[in-house]
Structures are given as structure tokens and as C-alpha cells.
Scaffold this motif. Structure first.
Motif, PDB file in Angstrom:
ATOM      1  N   LEU A 164       0.827  -1.206   0.000  1.00  0.00           N
ATOM      2  CA  LEU A 164       0.000   0.000   0.000  1.00  0.00           C
ATOM      3  C   LEU A 164       0.862   1.257   0.000  1.00  0.00           C
ATOM      4  N   ALA A 165       1.977   1.215   0.743  1.00  0.00           N
ATOM      5  CA  ALA A 165       2.861   2.376   0.806  1.00  0.00           C
ATOM      6  C   ALA A 165       3.521   2.644  -0.542  1.00  0.00           C
ATOM      7  N   GLU A 166       3.978   1.601  -1.216  1.00  0.00           N
ATOM      8  CA  GLU A 166       4.639   1.780  -2.512  1.00  0.00           C
ATOM      9  C   GLU A 166       3.689   2.373  -3.539  1.00  0.00           C
ATOM     10  N   VAL A 167       2.493   1.798  -3.619  1.00  0.00           N
ATOM     11  CA  VAL A 167       1.520   2.306  -4.597  1.00  0.00           C
ATOM     12  C   VAL A 167       1.045   3.694  -4.199  1.00  0.00           C
ATOM     13  N   GLY A 168       0.798   3.895  -2.905  1.00  0.00           N
ATOM     14  CA  GLY A 168       0.253   5.169  -2.439  1.00  0.00           C
ATOM     15  C   GLY A 168       1.180   6.340  -2.656  1.00  0.00           C
ATOM     16  N   MET A 169       2.482   6.155  -2.373  1.00  0.00           N
ATOM     17  CA  MET A 169       3.378   7.305  -2.497  1.00  0.00           C
ATOM     18  C   MET A 169       3.639   7.672  -3.955  1.00  0.00           C
TER      19      MET A 169
END
Length: 228
Positions: free
Chosen positions: A89-94
Motif C-alpha cells: 500500500l505504501a509503494e503504490v500510495g506514495m
């Protein structure tokens, strides 16, 4: 705090965030829908070169971003990785939350290529002229980066480092505006507000920041997989 309580708080937080997003979309639905015919028709002009069009396509693509995060998390969980959902989620979100915002800041003005680059290096001089919308927009540019980056990288899991990350990224954007003569003012106040937005967003995700222990655990897991 037990697992059930943490899960409940996470669900409540996600629900409030979704409600806030839906409220914001409803408030600006009319200008966004003005770009819908051009965007849905696949036209570049009138869609991706307008603020409304970029924001609209960002919202339209949100389900696909969630699907990508789910696919990455499923793959990581199958491999036995630690914190698969959070990392994915962090990779896609940022990326998904930052690239469109940077695109908006690099969108050329009417005098692009003709009007020389302009600098404003006196702190707080431009802040009063930004207005609430300008300040809010500048706070959001690197908010996703500040929110998600420390969830993915333990080295960024501190407020000063998030602030520095936001400032460096903002300086790069302001430099590009000046060098490529995009008919925009490269202002130190933009850097200050961008960095503040990243730091404030980082504070919101603090309870999910990645730790050095988790990083070492992932490294050991990757090493064991490589040996096998």
C-alpha cells in the motif's frame, strides 16, 4: 492495545478518510465533470493539460491503484514477507498520490518558453498571496509521499527526515519550473509549505512507520529465499 482494538481503529480511520475524500469530490464535482467528456474520450488537450482533468483521472484510476496494491500484497504474503499489505500500500500510495500532484505543478502556463523564469527567495513574502486554496494545494503536493514513505522505508521514519525529503523534492520541482521556463514563479514559500505538508502527513501515519527491526527481518527472509 490488543489486535481487535487496533483493527477497529484502523477501520474507523479508513472510513473517515474515505468519507473526507467523498465529501471533497462532491464539493468540486461540477468543475471535475466539465473535463469528463475530453478525458473519457481519450483526448490529451482539455484533460491532461488541465488541473480538473488530471484530478478527475486520478480519481477514476483509484480503484486500479487499490487493485495493484492488493496484487502486490498477495504476492508478498505468498512469499512469506513481513508487513506485506503495509509495504504494498505504501509503494503504490506514495507513487500514485505524488506523481499527479507533481504533474500539476509542472503544467506550463500561457507564457511558457517565452517568459523568463522568475524567482522569489524572500521567505513568507508570497504566503499571504497564496490564499487558502493555494496553501491547501501546496500542502497536498507531497502529502502522499510524507504519509507513505516512512511506512515503507525505516530510514525515513523520523519527522526531520520527512521534512527534509519534502523540501528536497520541492526544490527539484521549483528548479525545473525555473530551468524549463514554465511561466511559473519558483518560490521559497512553495518549498516551505510543500515540506510542511509532507511532515504533517507523516505525523498522521506515525503509528504505521516501518522499524529497523522489520527491515532486518525482511532482509533475512530475502536471504533465506535466495539460498533455497
Amino acid at each position: 492495545m490488543n489486535h481487535s482494538t487496533r483493527r477497529t481503529r484502523s477501520v474507523v480511520f479508513a472510513g473517515l478518510a474515505l468519507l473526507g475524500l467523498m465529501s471533497a469530490v462532491y464539493a468540486v464535482r461540477r468543475p471535475l465533470l466539465m473535463s469528463a467528456p475530453r478525458c473519457l474520450g481519450g483526448h490529451w488537450h482539455g484533460c491532461y493539460d488541465t488541473e480538473n482533468g488530471v484530478v478527475l483521472m486520478m480519481l477514476v484510476g483509484l480503484p486500479f491503484a487499490v487493485l495493484l496494491a492488493w496484487a502486490l500484497a498477495t504476492w508478498r504474503r505468498a512469499a512469506g514477507a513481513v508487513s506485506a499489505w503495509r509495504s504494498s500500500l505504501a509503494e503504490v500510495g506514495m507513487v500514485y498520490g505524488t506523481v499527479p500532484m507533481v504533474w500539476l505543478t509542472l503544467m506550463p502556463g500561457p507564457g511558457a518558453g517565452v517568459v523568463p523564469g522568475r524567482l522569489s527567495l524572500v521567505p513568507l513574502r508570497d504566503l499571504a498571496t497564496m490564499g487558502p486554496i493555494g496553501i491547501g494545494g501546496n500542502l497536498l503536493i507531497f502529502a502522499a509521499l510524507g504519509f507513505f514513505a516512512p511506512m515503507r522505508f525505516a530510514v525515513l521514519a523520523s519527522l526531520p527526515r520527512i521534512l527534509a525529503l519534502g523540501a528536497v523534492c520541492s526544490i527539484l520541482v521549483e528548479t525545473a519550473q525555473y530551468v524549463f521556463q514554465l511561466d511559473r514563479v519558483s518560490s521559497i514559500d512553495d518549498v516551505l509549505v510543500n515540506a510542511a505538508g509532507a511532515a504533517l502527513a507523516g505525523l498522521l501515519s506515525r503509528r504505521w512507520w516501518r522499524t529497523a527491526a522489520e527491515t532486518r527481518s525482511d532482509q533475512r527472509h530475502r536471504a533465506s529465499v535466495a539460498v533455497e
